[in-house]
Design a protein around this motif. Structure first.
Motif, mmCIF file in Angstrom:
data_model
loop_
_atom_site.group_PDB
_atom_site.id
_atom_site.type_symbol
_atom_site.label_atom_id
_atom_site.label_comp_id
_atom_site.label_asym_id
_atom_site.label_seq_id
_atom_site.Cartn_x
_atom_site.Cartn_y
_atom_site.Cartn_z
ATOM 1 N N GLY A 1 0.836 -1.200 0.000
ATOM 2 C CA GLY A 1 0.000 0.000 0.000
ATOM 3 C C GLY A 1 0.862 1.238 0.000
ATOM 4 O O GLY A 1 2.043 1.190 -0.375
ATOM 5 N N TYR A 2 0.273 2.346 0.453
ATOM 6 C CA TYR A 2 1.008 3.611 0.559
ATOM 7 C C TYR A 2 0.483 4.384 1.753
ATOM 8 O O TYR A 2 -0.655 4.181 2.195
ATOM 9 C CB TYR A 2 0.801 4.474 -0.687
ATOM 10 N N MET A 3 1.308 5.323 2.232
ATOM 11 C CA MET A 3 0.870 6.215 3.310
ATOM 12 C C MET A 3 1.173 7.656 2.896
ATOM 13 O O MET A 3 2.090 7.912 2.123
ATOM 14 C CB MET A 3 1.649 5.926 4.598
ATOM 15 N N ALA A 4 0.404 8.591 3.482
ATOM 16 C CA ALA A 4 0.686 10.020 3.301
ATOM 17 C C ALA A 4 0.369 10.701 4.625
ATOM 18 O O ALA A 4 -0.244 10.096 5.520
ATOM 19 C CB ALA A 4 -0.151 10.591 2.173
ATOM 20 N N ALA A 5 0.772 11.959 4.721
ATOM 21 C CA ALA A 5 0.540 12.689 5.978
ATOM 22 C C ALA A 5 -0.963 12.816 6.244
ATOM 23 O O ALA A 5 -1.769 12.815 5.299
ATOM 24 C CB ALA A 5 1.165 14.078 5.875
ATOM 25 N N VAL A 6 -1.321 12.938 7.516
ATOM 26 C CA VAL A 6 -2.730 13.096 7.889
ATOM 27 C C VAL A 6 -3.321 14.290 7.136
ATOM 28 O O VAL A 6 -2.731 15.376 7.117
ATOM 29 C CB VAL A 6 -2.859 13.321 9.421
ATOM 30 N N GLY A 7 -4.452 14.072 6.474
ATOM 31 C CA GLY A 7 -5.138 15.153 5.762
ATOM 32 C C GLY A 7 -4.664 15.348 4.326
ATOM 33 O O GLY A 7 -5.253 16.145 3.594
ATOM 34 N N ASP A 8 -3.636 14.618 3.913
ATOM 35 C CA ASP A 8 -3.109 14.789 2.558
ATOM 36 C C ASP A 8 -3.934 13.948 1.562
ATOM 37 O O ASP A 8 -3.473 12.929 1.032
ATOM 38 C CB ASP A 8 -1.623 14.390 2.532
ATOM 39 N N VAL A 9 -5.144 14.441 1.328
ATOM 40 C CA VAL A 9 -6.091 13.737 0.461
ATOM 41 C C VAL A 9 -5.540 13.611 -0.965
ATOM 42 O O VAL A 9 -5.735 12.591 -1.640
ATOM 43 C CB VAL A 9 -7.431 14.528 0.480
ATOM 44 N N GLU A 10 -4.829 14.631 -1.376
ATOM 45 C CA GLU A 10 -4.288 14.662 -2.738
ATOM 46 C C GLU A 10 -3.367 13.459 -2.976
ATOM 47 O O GLU A 10 -3.541 12.704 -3.928
ATOM 48 C CB GLU A 10 -3.507 15.995 -2.891
ATOM 49 N N ASN A 11 -2.399 13.299 -2.079
ATOM 50 C CA ASN A 11 -1.448 12.199 -2.268
ATOM 51 C C ASN A 11 -2.085 10.840 -2.025
ATOM 52 O O ASN A 11 -1.763 9.870 -2.705
ATOM 53 C CB ASN A 11 -0.232 12.384 -1.364
ATOM 54 N N MET A 12 -3.012 10.777 -1.067
ATOM 55 C CA MET A 12 -3.654 9.476 -0.824
ATOM 56 C C MET A 12 -4.450 9.039 -2.057
ATOM 57 O O MET A 12 -4.427 7.871 -2.435
ATOM 58 C CB MET A 12 -4.537 9.524 0.424
ATOM 59 N N SER A 13 -5.134 9.988 -2.716
ATOM 60 C CA SER A 13 -5.908 9.598 -3.906
ATOM 61 C C SER A 13 -4.955 9.264 -5.066
ATOM 62 O O SER A 13 -5.198 8.335 -5.831
ATOM 63 C CB SER A 13 -6.913 10.678 -4.289
ATOM 64 N N ARG A 14 -3.850 9.993 -5.149
ATOM 65 C CA ARG A 14 -2.865 9.693 -6.216
ATOM 66 C C ARG A 14 -2.318 8.266 -6.046
ATOM 67 O O ARG A 14 -2.252 7.488 -6.987
ATOM 68 C CB ARG A 14 -1.728 10.728 -6.144
ATOM 69 N N TYR A 15 -1.978 7.945 -4.802
ATOM 70 C CA TYR A 15 -1.473 6.585 -4.523
ATOM 71 C C TYR A 15 -2.531 5.528 -4.835
ATOM 72 O O TYR A 15 -2.242 4.468 -5.406
ATOM 73 C CB TYR A 15 -1.069 6.464 -3.054
ATOM 74 N N ALA A 16 -3.769 5.833 -4.435
ATOM 75 C CA ALA A 16 -4.850 4.857 -4.656
ATOM 76 C C ALA A 16 -4.987 4.581 -6.155
ATOM 77 O O ALA A 16 -5.066 3.420 -6.587
ATOM 78 C CB ALA A 16 -6.158 5.400 -4.079
ATOM 79 N N LYS A 17 -4.956 5.649 -6.961
ATOM 80 C CA LYS A 17 -5.114 5.475 -8.411
ATOM 81 C C LYS A 17 -3.930 4.679 -8.981
ATOM 82 O O LYS A 17 -4.101 3.831 -9.847
ATOM 83 C CB LYS A 17 -5.233 6.853 -9.086
ATOM 84 N N GLN A 18 -2.751 4.964 -8.438
ATOM 85 C CA GLN A 18 -1.546 4.243 -8.877
ATOM 86 C C GLN A 18 -1.719 2.731 -8.661
ATOM 87 O O GLN A 18 -1.323 1.932 -9.487
ATOM 88 C CB GLN A 18 -0.385 4.738 -8.016
ATOM 89 N N ILE A 19 -2.331 2.363 -7.547
ATOM 90 C CA ILE A 19 -2.537 0.936 -7.252
ATOM 91 C C ILE A 19 -3.651 0.354 -8.118
ATOM 92 O O ILE A 19 -3.560 -0.783 -8.603
ATOM 93 C CB ILE A 19 -2.896 0.744 -5.747
#
Ligand code: GMT
Length: 376
Positions: free
Chosen positions: A316-334
């Motif tokens: 999986g991936y992690m991002a800083a709390v509240g970093d919706v941008e990076n969490m969605s980018r990682y999700a799409k990458q997966i």
């Protein structure tokens, strides 16, 4: 060995873990006595060597606040006396560790020594416990426990940082039953949720503020713009009306299902591709571990103990709390490529194995033996 287990009987991680531990110990031949105010949700069916003792809290017009802790301590004393318990294992410090101390002192007067093990789960330390309304009692009762365990290194550090703890805190990680959670997805179920082969994204929690449910919805909203997906939200709690409202505002209700509290989580995980856990804090993140065991990749915040189970770029991936941008980018990458997703899902399964019930429960047994041998 006769063991008393005290926990919250609800869907929360501490109650789930305590119940699964009791069931696993019962399978190994221990006599397990659950002492709770309700039948624990994961305690279903009949097992001859599992007993359930309900804590009843009689009310009286004088009581604006019925004295639960007193009722709990008295029930502990009663169960220990009448069932010859060798040890009391309390999960979640408040108010269980303080009630256990009271029970222990009462029994000491009768010449009976009962070792108390306290397992710290998270909010009992990081959120509620350190509030000065509770802190002195929490610190005292943790220090009075014969042994203290924490479910992650992070929680161990948080406990030392927030309280003056004089004893060693052992880390015993949360666990999952890999066999039970390695379910084959039920095709008919998957089809109902994702009729056109969309990806399935899952979140499960108690919908409290700490879980940042709005982030879950915003991340999903960004995912569906690029990857056809459906979202399943399992659980219930105070933030649910806000989450439903947000889905309406974003006009994504057709893609999101709120399914409420669920018993058979293994079926949910089995049909899921990705688990989202953007929490403000997680001491461990048992739901993420169960999701991984069920074959879902995880995108989460990097708070608390989550870095102890999530390996970025692997499961999986992690991002800083509240970093919706990076969490969605990682999700799409997966999620975008079938082959990438399949690899993450497989890696998630593999990494959950480290936390298999078979590796972790013996660590509790070892701890119990130390105290029961010494004191009996
Ligand atoms: O997550 C919750 O709010 C429930 C809470 C509980 O005490 O039931 O969960 C805590 O204990 C779980 C089991 O050890 C951990 O996996 C969760 O990460 C932890 N929650 C928090 O730290 C917020």
């Amino acid at each position: 060995m006769n063991i008393g287990i005290v926990c919250y009987p609800t869907f929360g991680g501490s109650g789930v873990l305590a119940t699964e531990l009791g069931k696993a110990l019962a399978d190994k031949g221990y006599n397990i006595h659950f002492i709770t105010y309700q039948q624990p949700v994961r305690l279903t069916g009949f097992t001859p060597n599992i007993y359930y003792h309900e804590v009843r809290v009689p009310t009286y017009p004088l009581f604006d606040f019925p004295p639960y802790e007193t009722a709990l301590a008295s029930t502990m004393v009663d169960v220990i006396r009448n069932n010859n318990l060798d040890l009391l294992h309390v999960h979640y410090a408040i108010p269980h560790a303080a009630a256990a101390y009271m029970a222990k002192k009462i029994l000491e007067q009768e010449g009976r020594r009962i070792p108390v093990i306290t397992t710290l789960h998270g909010t009992d330390i990081t959120l509620v416990g350190k509030d000065k309304t509770y802190a002195p009692v929490v610190a005292f009762s943790i220090n009075q426990s014969d042994a203290i365990t924490a479910v992650s290194q992070n929680l161990r550090e948080q406990t030392y940082a927030n309280f003056n703890i004089e004893k060693e805190i052992d880390v015993i990680y949360n666990f999952v039953d890999i066999i039970r959670f390695s379910k084959k997805p039920i095709d008919a179920f998957r089809k109902v949720i994702a009729p056109n082969g969309e990806r399935i994204i899952l979140h499960a929690s108690n919908f409290r503020k700490i879980k940042r449910i709005a982030d879950v919805i915003h991340i999903f909203n960004k995912i569906i713009k690029e990857v056809p997906s459906k979202m399943l939200l399992v659980g219930d709690g105070p933030e649910r009306p806000m989450a439903e409202e947000l889905c309406r505002e974003l006009a994504i209700c057709d893609h999101v299902r709120f399914v409420g509290k669920q018993q058979d989580m293994e079926e949910m995980y089995a049909i899921s591709d990705l688990f989202l856990l953007p929490s403000e804090y997680e001491s461990f993140g048992l739901s993420a571990l169960e999701a991984m065991a069920g074959g879902a990749a995880v995108v989460s915040s990097n708070a608390g103990g989550l870095p102890e189970i999530i390996k970025p770029g692997y499961n999986g991936y992690m991002a800083a709390v509240g970093d919706v941008e990076n969490m969605s980018r990682y999700a799409k990458q997966i999620l975008k490529e079938d082959s990438v997703l399949a690899q993450f899902k497989e890696n998630a399964r593999l990494s959950a194995k480290k936390f298999d019930i078979g590796n972790i429960v013996p660590q509790y047994e070892e701890l119990y033996e130390k105290f029961v041998l010494v004191h009996s």
